[in-house]
Motif scaffolding. Sequence first.
Motif, PDB file in Angstrom:
ATOM      1  N   ALA A 117       0.830  -1.207   0.000  1.00 26.01           N
ATOM      2  CA  ALA A 117       0.000   0.000   0.000  1.00 26.01           C
ATOM      3  C   ALA A 117       0.865   1.257   0.000  1.00 26.01           C
ATOM      4  N   LYS A 137       2.038   2.139  -3.217  1.00 24.64           N
ATOM      5  CA  LYS A 137       0.899   2.422  -4.103  1.00 24.64           C
ATOM      6  C   LYS A 137       0.695   1.337  -5.164  1.00 24.64           C
ATOM      7  N   ASP A 186      -4.319  -0.738  -2.925  1.00 25.97           N
ATOM      8  CA  ASP A 186      -5.014   0.227  -2.085  1.00 25.97           C
ATOM      9  C   ASP A 186      -6.182  -0.494  -1.436  1.00 25.97           C
ATOM     10  N   ARG A 207      -7.810  -2.885  -3.988  1.00 29.04           N
ATOM     11  CA  ARG A 207      -7.746  -2.366  -5.346  1.00 29.04           C
ATOM     12  C   ARG A 207      -6.344  -2.596  -5.892  1.00 29.04           C
TER      13      ARG A 207
END
Length: 255
Positions: free
Chosen positions: A222, A225, A228, A238
């Motif tokens: 996370a 990135k 998510d 995600r």
Amino acid sequence: MLQAADTSHELPPMACAGNAVAVRPQRDDSAAFGRQIAQTLELLTSALVPQRRLVHAGDSIYQAGQPFESLYILNSGFVKIVNLSADGREQVVGLKFRGDWMGFDGIAEGCHGCDAVAMDTGEVWAIGYDALLAACAAAPALLKLLHEAMGREIAHDRGSLMSVCTLSAEARVADFLLQWGASMALRGQRTDAITLRMTRAEIGNYLGMALETVSRALSRLAREKIIDFVEKGRRDVRIADPQALTHFLQRCAAL
């Protein structure tokens, strides 16, 4: 005349321990796989009378020690295969998605060695094993389907063992997410936002690591990135760019 299921489209390679390569199933693969599942069920119903059962999260499909009588096909939903360790702890040893067969563990000893537990609402088809063997003798296409299902399970178990033995903890978590996403894509479902049907503790149990290690790996993904989390629940993940997750896995495997 009913034709045998088209098995010319094998499962595309997913994240693979040892070379850390992941291929995202394409739309054509998904359509072919969907047709293969439908044709498999059609072939079974033409030769046999499967028992269809609606299951909900937590329902047991079969249990360790139960006499082996049937094989099962998951028509919808998700199932985990659970083994009881020598010290009494539950160990998640397998995950099943739509189209997967279950129950092969009971053939050799005449009783099931694991529990199969539903993780979501779904439908399971039970096929009596003796009746299936008799039908296979009269329908070579059905025997071919059975052998292919056994072969896929052997190959999957080998891949899972390689992952546990050769990949670092963070790479195993990335590989798990890739495998889950690829399984969803192959079944025609979206992969940019997936709902994990397992708790972090269950994921750790399945991957052979502590809950804290799973949480740290997910937090790193996370932070970078690569994934998510949806605000409402930490099981909703995600993955905007699966290729970034693949590159992360490759970096980890190269260390």
